[in-house]
Design an enzyme around this catalytic site. Sequence first.
Site, PDB file in Angstrom:
ATOM      1  N   HIS A  21      16.289 -12.757  61.351  1.00  0.00           N
ATOM      2  CA  HIS A  21      17.640 -12.399  61.810  1.00  0.00           C
ATOM      3  C   HIS A  21      17.932 -10.920  61.556  1.00  0.00           C
ATOM      4  O   HIS A  21      18.358 -10.193  62.475  1.00  0.00           O
ATOM      5  CB  HIS A  21      18.667 -13.266  61.078  1.00  0.00           C
ATOM      6  CG  HIS A  21      20.080 -12.997  61.483  1.00  0.00           C
ATOM      7  ND1 HIS A  21      20.710 -13.685  62.488  1.00  0.00           N
ATOM      8  CD2 HIS A  21      20.993 -12.094  61.022  1.00  0.00           C
ATOM      9  CE1 HIS A  21      21.940 -13.228  62.635  1.00  0.00           C
ATOM     10  NE2 HIS A  21      22.142 -12.260  61.743  1.00  0.00           N
ATOM     11  N   GLU A  22      17.695 -10.470  60.338  1.00  0.00           N
ATOM     12  CA  GLU A  22      18.015  -9.081  60.001  1.00  0.00           C
ATOM     13  C   GLU A  22      17.064  -8.108  60.688  1.00  0.00           C
ATOM     14  O   GLU A  22      17.467  -6.995  61.042  1.00  0.00           O
ATOM     15  CB  GLU A  22      17.960  -8.885  58.484  1.00  0.00           C
ATOM     16  CG  GLU A  22      18.963  -9.730  57.708  1.00  0.00           C
ATOM     17  CD  GLU A  22      20.404  -9.505  58.160  1.00  0.00           C
ATOM     18  OE1 GLU A  22      20.706  -8.417  58.697  1.00  0.00           O
ATOM     19  OE2 GLU A  22      21.216 -10.426  57.990  1.00  0.00           O
ATOM     20  N   HIS A  25      18.444  -7.199  64.032  1.00  0.00           N
ATOM     21  CA  HIS A  25      19.410  -6.098  63.944  1.00  0.00           C
ATOM     22  C   HIS A  25      18.690  -4.756  63.742  1.00  0.00           C
ATOM     23  O   HIS A  25      19.001  -3.759  64.398  1.00  0.00           O
ATOM     24  CB  HIS A  25      20.371  -6.327  62.766  1.00  0.00           C
ATOM     25  CG  HIS A  25      21.312  -7.468  62.944  1.00  0.00           C
ATOM     26  ND1 HIS A  25      22.083  -7.647  64.067  1.00  0.00           N
ATOM     27  CD2 HIS A  25      21.631  -8.503  62.107  1.00  0.00           C
ATOM     28  CE1 HIS A  25      22.836  -8.717  63.933  1.00  0.00           C
ATOM     29  NE2 HIS A  25      22.568  -9.274  62.750  1.00  0.00           N
TER      30      HIS A  25
END
Length: 470
Positions: A21-22, A25
């Site tokens: 997920h990170e 980003h």
Amino acid sequence: MNLLIELLAFAVAIGVLVVVHEYGHYSVARWCGVKVLRFSIGFGKPLFQWVSPKTGTEWTIAALPLGGYVKMLDERETGAAPIPADLLPQAFNRKSVWRRFAIVAAGPIANFLLAIVLFALVFATGVTEPAAVVAAPAPNTPAALAGFDGGETIVAVRTGNAGESERVRSWSDLRWKLLGAAFDHQRVVLSAKDAHGTSDFQLDLRGLTEKDVDDDFMSRLGFEPGGGKLTVAGVQPGSAAQKAGLAAGDRLRAVDGIPTDNATAFIAYVKSHAGKPVTLQVERGAPAGQAGPAGQAAGKLEDISLVPQSQRDDATGQQVGRIGAELATQVPSIDVRYGPVESLQLGARRTWDLAVYSVRMFGRMIVGEASLKNLSGPVTIADYAGKSARLGPSAFLSFLALVSISLGVLNLLPIPVLDGGHLLYYLVEAVTGKVVSDRWQLVFQRAGLACIVALSAIALFNDLARLIHF
């Protein structure tokens, strides 16, 4: 030992999901020219830190592993030193609204992409699943009204009379196809084989509501895996089963003349006959060297009469029948394996179906059409992580994909403090040409934080309730 497996599986699951997920980003932020100051896995005191000499990003593993974050260069950071003029073009807040939108959306999208890859791996490497053989349906269920008697193998599904026929490979495949048709309120035609050939069965799902589509969806329709052996695994002392002479190893063939090869249907029948006599057709052990149809051992058939004892059901509070026998079901299974391209297609479709189902389920909980008990917290996730890990790689990868989808959907909800809340701000900015004021962002952030705290409290309560069976 089981606790250790659960903790390790939970740590691996959370670690993988947070990193993916990170990193979504992070990678899009770098692609958009934003300087990333820190990439942290976990919160709190850093346990490990490393600064990339190329990008200047500080990579951190912190003490509390329940989450993570990516910190970007931003002029709005309170208490931070002024940003040097040469670095201002790399600040997040200086980028266009669509670049900021892409950076924020990249996290949930990365979770969906991970789910697609994991499902594709499961489909490509193969998994053993129950075959799509139907047990005798309960009376007046949609399956019974469609004409199923039990023992049929469903081989294809098509929507209406003119729809394209889709092959059914396994019980799981059948469930997903019927689930999709139920959500779309369609009428389907099931093609099934039995000893007499192939026949079509019309199943009308147009009358189902979203409230009917839950974990017991197939049972509500009257579909249970069949075609296997239902045997007695054990008998409780002093029970009706022991008094009637049932013993471990006995195979149950029929109840009151109705063929039975599924534990769920058999238990439901017994529950509905509290205090009423029932007759079980039981197959005892076969004489040595004697074989029956299809090479199976042919044992002696006996009729056993017993009366299910009336007991209070803790879940419903009603009196139900129980005979005190432990059952074991062996259903026919099939190895399901797909090619690389088809695996990716199926992975994408399964991810989409689960994401849509999650959104609809969350909507039903908001309007009161579904119980808040469906929310789960870290304790339940850890429990299922351990159980799936013990079942094998395919089960654990499927579990990981499911949680990844849930994480992606949760983060896209339009709640401030979540990614979805920020995306809502950017959409307003794109439409109006004005940035949402700091005052309103603070108000929304407090409201969003209250929502998150409430959801977390409900999820934790559900976890504790499951642990103490309340």
